[in-house]
Structure formats: structure tokens, C-alpha cells
Design a protein around this motif. Structure first.
Motif, PDB file in Angstrom:
ATOM      1  N   UNK A  32       0.646  11.249 -12.820  1.00 35.47           N
ATOM      2  CA  UNK A  32      -0.223  10.309 -13.523  1.00 35.47           C
ATOM      3  C   UNK A  32      -1.679  10.762 -13.459  1.00 35.47           C
ATOM      4  N   UNK A  33      -2.096  11.249 -12.302  1.00 38.57           N
ATOM      5  CA  UNK A  33      -3.467  11.736 -12.155  1.00 38.57           C
ATOM      6  C   UNK A  33      -3.731  12.946 -13.062  1.00 38.57           C
ATOM      7  N   UNK A  34      -2.733  13.835 -13.124  1.00 39.33           N
ATOM      8  CA  UNK A  34      -2.880  15.006 -14.004  1.00 39.33           C
ATOM      9  C   UNK A  34      -2.967  14.582 -15.469  1.00 39.33           C
ATOM     10  N   UNK A  35      -2.166  13.592 -15.852  1.00 43.07           N
ATOM     11  CA  UNK A  35      -2.196  13.116 -17.234  1.00 43.07           C
ATOM     12  C   UNK A  35      -3.545  12.485 -17.564  1.00 43.07           C
ATOM     13  N   UNK A  36      -4.076  11.682 -16.605  1.00 48.01           N
ATOM     14  CA  UNK A  36      -5.392  11.075 -16.838  1.00 48.01           C
ATOM     15  C   UNK A  36      -6.477  12.128 -16.944  1.00 48.01           C
ATOM     16  N   UNK A  37      -6.395  13.161 -16.077  1.00 53.78           N
ATOM     17  CA  UNK A  37      -7.403  14.223 -16.118  1.00 53.78           C
ATOM     18  C   UNK A  37      -7.363  14.959 -17.452  1.00 53.78           C
ATOM     19  N   UNK A  38      -6.131  15.219 -17.946  1.00 53.46           N
ATOM     20  CA  UNK A  38      -6.001  15.901 -19.236  1.00 53.46           C
ATOM     21  C   UNK A  38      -6.558  15.044 -20.363  1.00 53.46           C
ATOM     22  N   UNK A  39      -6.235  13.744 -20.313  1.00 54.09           N
ATOM     23  CA  UNK A  39      -6.751  12.837 -21.342  1.00 54.09           C
ATOM     24  C   UNK A  39      -8.267  12.776 -21.300  1.00 54.09           C
ATOM     25  N   UNK A  40      -8.821  12.728 -20.115  1.00 55.17           N
ATOM     26  CA  UNK A  40     -10.272  12.669 -19.972  1.00 55.17           C
ATOM     27  C   UNK A  40     -10.928  13.934 -20.506  1.00 55.17           C
ATOM     28  N   UNK A  41     -10.281  15.083 -20.233  1.00 56.39           N
ATOM     29  CA  UNK A  41     -10.832  16.350 -20.717  1.00 56.39           C
ATOM     30  C   UNK A  41     -10.831  16.394 -22.240  1.00 56.39           C
ATOM     31  N   UNK A  42      -9.744  15.880 -22.832  1.00 57.59           N
ATOM     32  CA  UNK A  42      -9.675  15.866 -24.304  1.00 57.59           C
ATOM     33  C   UNK A  42     -10.747  14.954 -24.874  1.00 57.59           C
ATOM     34  N   UNK A  43     -10.933  13.776 -24.242  1.00 62.10           N
ATOM     35  CA  UNK A  43     -11.947  12.832 -24.736  1.00 62.10           C
ATOM     36  C   UNK A  43     -13.331  13.439 -24.642  1.00 62.10           C
ATOM     37  N   UNK A  44     -13.613  14.076 -23.503  1.00 58.49           N
ATOM     38  CA  UNK A  44     -14.943  14.678 -23.342  1.00 58.49           C
ATOM     39  C   UNK A  44     -15.147  15.883 -24.257  1.00 58.49           C
ATOM     40  N   UNK A  45     -14.055  16.617 -24.514  1.00 58.32           N
ATOM     41  CA  UNK A  45     -14.224  17.865 -25.274  1.00 58.32           C
ATOM     42  C   UNK A  45     -13.852  17.775 -26.731  1.00 58.32           C
ATOM     43  N   UNK A  46     -13.614  16.526 -27.270  1.00 59.30           N
ATOM     44  CA  UNK A  46     -13.185  16.441 -28.671  1.00 59.30           C
ATOM     45  C   UNK A  46     -14.177  17.019 -29.668  1.00 59.30           C
ATOM     46  N   UNK A  47     -15.507  16.916 -29.428  1.00 62.03           N
ATOM     47  CA  UNK A  47     -16.401  17.548 -30.413  1.00 62.03           C
ATOM     48  C   UNK A  47     -16.173  19.058 -30.530  1.00 62.03           C
ATOM     49  N   UNK A  48     -15.936  19.699 -29.374  1.00 61.66           N
ATOM     50  CA  UNK A  48     -15.695  21.150 -29.400  1.00 61.66           C
ATOM     51  C   UNK A  48     -14.383  21.448 -30.113  1.00 61.66           C
ATOM     52  N   UNK A  49     -13.352  20.653 -29.812  1.00 69.58           N
ATOM     53  CA  UNK A  49     -12.060  20.853 -30.468  1.00 69.58           C
ATOM     54  C   UNK A  49     -12.167  20.644 -31.974  1.00 69.58           C
ATOM     55  N   UNK A  50     -12.962  19.638 -32.368  1.00 68.48           N
ATOM     56  CA  UNK A  50     -13.149  19.363 -33.791  1.00 68.48           C
ATOM     57  C   UNK A  50     -13.847  20.531 -34.479  1.00 68.48           C
TER      58      UNK A  50
END
Length: 226
Positions: A32-50
Motif C-alpha cells: 500500500x505504501x509503494x502504491x501511494x508513493x507511485x501515485x504521489x510521484x505521478x501526481x507531482x510529475x504529471x506536467x513533465x509526463x504531459x
């Protein structure tokens, strides 16, 4: 000595059951912690991904447009293609084969150069939606050189059985012997000599019109004469 296979046994007793439950709970918590960390990374890095996604899409579209422009440019060039006999005489065998391929493309055939060692009497093969398949044997020679009937025999023998062709033609910048022309006329092997080649390559006449090749079904293949 044979190696003993390790087997997991079921927990025994209350203590072991509690220990197993603690380990399972820890594993679930970690996941669960790993999933939250991954989700947080995606949220923080979405501008770069976009930006990366838009950049990749833009590059892909640019490549497609560039290829389309190149095809249109080549198509326009081939539509106006004219090759003089002097230019043809200066070619080598491979250049002559490529030139015949381009002339067929100009005339609306989907053509490709296939000539190589062991080509079984086919240097260029072209396909047409209405006229089927044509096999071209190229014979580049010195001016005044003549192509004999053995070439027409070879083309006749492989056009249908090997290449599944509806039409067969031998093209030369020289001339044909009388026997080659007569045999070709009797057995359906077209021949293009220097005069016909000038009409085709230099004057812009379509090969199928020059040879009076009519439209036919793709199922009607070039057949051996009886």
C-alpha cells in the motif's frame, strides 16, 4: 546424493499463526505504501509526463507529414519522368532496371526491382489494380546489339509458373532478332526495342497503352502456349 526439495509447511499452533498474520499484514502495508508513493510521484510529475506525451505526439505527426510530403514529391517527379535514350545508353544494367521500375510506377503500376542472381527471368515486377501483374526482363546492351529468342523462351517459361504474371515483356535499348520478335508475338511475350523504348521512356507513352495490354482479372494468369 539427491537434493531434498524444500516444502513450506502450514503454521502450527497459535504463536505461528500470529507470526504469519503479522508478516502478511506487513507485506500488505508495504504494498500500500509503494502504491501511494507511485501515485504521489505521478501526481507531482504529471506536467513533465504531459510535456513528454505532447512532444512524442508532435514528433510522430511531424514524421508522418514529412513522409507524406516526400511521397507526394516523388510521385510528382515520377509523373513527369522522361528518360532520353542517351541517358539510358549511359546506364549500367542495374541502373537500367531501376529506370524501368520508375517508368512503370509513373504509368500507375506498383513496381519493384527484383533482378539479381537467380532471378528466374524477372528484373522488375509490377502490379496494377485493373491489369494484373507484369514481369519485365531488362536487357541493356550496346547500341546496335540484338537480343535473341533464348531470352523470350526463358521469360515465357517462368512468367506464369514462377512469378504468377498476367503479362511478360522483354525490354532492351538495342534490338531483337527476327526469330525473337516472331516467337514472342506467337507466344504472348511482349518485346520493347529501341524505338518502342523511346516512345515509352522519352515521349511519355504508357507501357500498357504502347503494348495494348488490356484490363483483365488477377485470376487470369499468363499461361503457356499450347
Amino acid at each position: 546424493m539427491a537434493r531434498r526439495r524444500l516444502r513450506l509447511r502450514k503454521p502450527r499452533g497459535t504463536g505461528e499463526h500470529i507470526a504469519a498474520a503479522v508478516v502478511a499484514l506487513a507485506a500488505v502495508t508495504l504494498l500500500l505504501q509503494m502504491a501511494r508513493a507511485a501515485q504521489s510521484a505521478v501526481v507531482r510529475g504529471w506536467p513533465i509526463l504531459l510535456v513528454l506525451a505532447v512532444g512524442g505526439l508532435t514528433y510522430g505527426l511531424w514524421q508522418l507529414l514529412r513522409q507524406a510530403r516526400a511521397r507526394r514529391a516523388r510521385g510528382g517527379m515520377l509523373a513527369r519522368l522522361r528518360i532520353t535514350l542517351a541517358d539510358i545508353d549511359a546506364m549500367d544494367d542495374k541502373e537500367f532496371e531501376f529506370a524501368l521500375r520508375d517508368l512503370l510506377v509513373r504509368d500507375g503500376w506498383s513496381a519493384r526491382k527484383v533482378g539479381r542472381k537467380g532471378d528466374q527471368a524477372a528484373d522488375v515486377i509490377g502490379d496494377h489494380p485493373q491489369r494484373g501483374r507484369i514481369v519485365v526482363q531488362a536487357k541493356h546492351t550496346r547500341v546496335g546489339g540484338k537480343v535473341g529468342s533464348t531470352v523470350t523462351y526463358a521469360v515465357k517459361g517462368t512468367a506464369g509458373p514462377v512469378h504468377k504474371a498476367d503479362h511478360a515483356v522483354v525490354v532492351t535499348n538495342g534490338a531483337f532478332t527476327r526469330d525473337a520478335m516472331a516467337w514472342g508475338d506467337r507466344h504472348g511475350v511482349h518485346w520493347v526495342d529501341r524505338e518502342k523504348l523511346q516512345h515509352w521512356a522519352e515521349n511519355g507513352a504508357a507501357l500498357h497503352e504502347l503494348l495494348k495490354v488490356s484490363a483483365r482479372s488477377r485470376r487470369n494468369r499468363f499461361r503457356r502456349a499450347a
